[in-house]
Motif scaffolding. Structure first.
Motif, PDB file in Angstrom:
ATOM      1  N   TYR A   1      19.043  -2.513   6.356  1.00  0.00           N
ATOM      2  CA  TYR A   1      18.062  -2.840   5.308  1.00  0.00           C
ATOM      3  C   TYR A   1      16.737  -2.070   5.469  1.00  0.00           C
TER       4      TYR A   1
ATOM      5  N   GLN B   1      14.861   0.766   3.024  1.00  0.00           N
ATOM      6  CA  GLN B   1      13.456   0.635   2.613  1.00  0.00           C
ATOM      7  C   GLN B   1      12.678   1.912   2.943  1.00  0.00           C
TER       8      GLN B   1
ATOM      9  N   ASP C   1      13.418   4.352   0.288  1.00  0.00           N
ATOM     10  CA  ASP C   1      12.661   4.028  -0.938  1.00  0.00           C
ATOM     11  C   ASP C   1      11.290   4.691  -0.905  1.00  0.00           C
TER      12      ASP C   1
ATOM     13  N   GLN D   1       5.812  -7.074   6.602  1.00  0.00           N
ATOM     14  CA  GLN D   1       6.544  -5.813   6.432  1.00  0.00           C
ATOM     15  C   GLN D   1       6.005  -4.686   7.320  1.00  0.00           C
TER      16      GLN D   1
HETATM   17  N1  TRP Z   1      11.464  -5.440   2.190  1.00  0.00           N
HETATM   18  C1  TRP Z   1      10.501  -5.672   1.153  1.00  0.00           C
HETATM   19  C2  TRP Z   1      10.222  -7.171   1.069  1.00  0.00           C
HETATM   20  O1  TRP Z   1      11.084  -7.974   1.308  1.00  0.00           O
HETATM   21  C3  TRP Z   1      10.976  -5.174  -0.194  1.00  0.00           C
HETATM   22  C4  TRP Z   1      11.068  -3.676  -0.258  1.00  0.00           C
HETATM   23  C5  TRP Z   1      12.191  -2.923  -0.385  1.00  0.00           C
HETATM   24  C6  TRP Z   1       9.974  -2.779  -0.249  1.00  0.00           C
HETATM   25  N2  TRP Z   1      11.882  -1.613  -0.450  1.00  0.00           N
HETATM   26  C7  TRP Z   1      10.533  -1.473  -0.369  1.00  0.00           C
HETATM   27  C8  TRP Z   1       8.589  -2.935  -0.120  1.00  0.00           C
HETATM   28  C9  TRP Z   1       9.721  -0.332  -0.354  1.00  0.00           C
HETATM   29  C10 TRP Z   1       7.786  -1.788  -0.109  1.00  0.00           C
HETATM   30  C11 TRP Z   1       8.354  -0.499  -0.226  1.00  0.00           C
HETATM   31  O2  TRP Z   1       9.134  -7.537   0.721  1.00  0.00           O
END
Ligand code: TRP
Length: 335
Positions: free
Chosen positions: A130, A134, A137, A152
């Motif tokens: 996971y 992220q 992303d 985070q």
């Molecule tokens: N993991 C983050 C949460 O649960 C959600 C998330 C996924 C995120 N991808 C991201 C947050 C990229 C910031 C940037 O809050």
């Protein structure tokens, strides 16, 4: 000077955002729209880690997107999109997985918590990878800053490590992002257990205030919020966590500093105070709920708004991936 780029995401794992999501994240995202080049996404790939059914995932992704727009994100000023609409997220995630150590991924405290909850050996591999998705992303968009809650921080550190490692191994490719930790003052706790964070996974229904909830139940929940012994409306984290939480909510919504609220409610007892907190919440949520319902009733319009975001996101993601593919040594495709 180009505006710094911010990027963040929210999981479509509930049928409504709650007050903590709104104050702790979404409202602050909205504030960044004009000063920053903003990318915000509904992270449906991440949501797969908790195994929603297909109809559930579709419904929650739509509800999340509609709420983002209803809360004030503007498809013209920001890029608001659904993660799975941009295929490059999955592609980059694999490449970053190959840069990550087992120990490094295993140290993530959210992974440890979530897998402990799932039980020995029951946790999926998706929970393990996971944080690497992220990282993908974030790095795909060459984000400068990532506005997230303090929980985070560790994922952001991993993202920075992966960016630096990749750049060292393969040559400059990614911007190394910094965390933009959202204001803790606005940390909102459970109405029934005011020492615990308001959270969809751990709060009881009575402890959580949903953005899409009707005014009646919202008022009831606030009136029944656990308060503390005594009758003075004063902030005192240690001895009055319940009242302190309500003061923080009232202050965050109305913009009135807490000392001013304490002065206003001096000698009035909890009842009057709670009623006014409830009204502030209802006033805030009503228009958002109405706009959300309207958008959910017009799927074509919602899809059109998301398509604008996806197109803007894809353009950036494709450019980054072209660099990544060349830098790791993938052969160019002919034609
Ligand atoms: N993991 C983050 C949460 O649960 C959600 C998330 C996924 C995120 N991808 C991201 C947050 C990229 C910031 C940037 O809050």
């Amino acid at each position: 000077m180009a505006r710094p780029r911010v990027l963040s995401g929210i999981q479509p794992t509930a049928d409504s955002f709650h007050l903590g999501n709104y104050l702790g994240a979404v409202r602050q995202w909205i504030a960044l729209q004009d000063s920053h080049d903003a990318f915000y996404m509904v992270v449906d790939l991440h949501a797969l880690t908790v195994h929603p059914s297909a109809p559930e995932l579709r419904r929650r992704s739509r509800v999340a997107a509609a709420q983002l727009f209803a809360c004030g994100l503007d498809p013209e000023r920001s890029s608001v999109f659904v993660q799975s609409h941009v295929r490059e997220h999955s592609e980059l995630a694999w490449i970053l997985i190959c840069q990550t150590g087992m120990g490094e991924a295993g140290r993530m405290t959210q992974f440890k918590d979530k897998s402990a909850k799932a039980g020995e050996n029951a946790a999926g591999v998706g929970l393990f990878t996971y944080p690497i998705l992220q990282a993908a992303d974030i790095l795909l968009y060459q984000a400068d800053q990532v506005p997230v809650g303090a929980d985070q921080k560790q994922h952001l550190e991993l993202t920075r490590d992966l960016a630096q490692r990749f750049n060292t191994r393969y040559g400059p490719t990614f911007t190394v992002p910094s965390a933009f930790i959202l204001k803790e003052v606005e940390k909102i706790t459970d109405l029934q257990d005011p020492t615990a964070k308001m959270s969809k996974s751990s709060s009881s229904p009575q402890g959580i205030l949903d953005v899409l909830e009707q005014p009646g139940p919202l008022r009831k929940k606030v009136m029944r919020a656990v308060t503390d012994t005594g009758s003075e409306v004063v902030a005192d984290e240690e001895n009055k966590p319940g009242i302190t939480n309500l003061l923080r909510i009232q202050s965050a919504i109305t913009g009135t500093p807490i000392p001013e609220l304490e002065a206003r409610y001096a000698g009035q007892g909890y009842g009057t105070f709670k009623k006014e907190v409830a009204e502030a919440i209802v006033e805030l949520f009503e228009p958002i709920r109405e706009r959300t319902e309207k958008l959910l009733g017009d799927e074509a319009e919602l899809d059109r708004m998301l398509a604008i975001g996806a197109a803007k996101a894809r353009a950036v993601a494709a450019e980054t991936m072209e660099k990544v593919r060349a830098n790791v040594g993938f052969l160019p495709t002919a034609g």
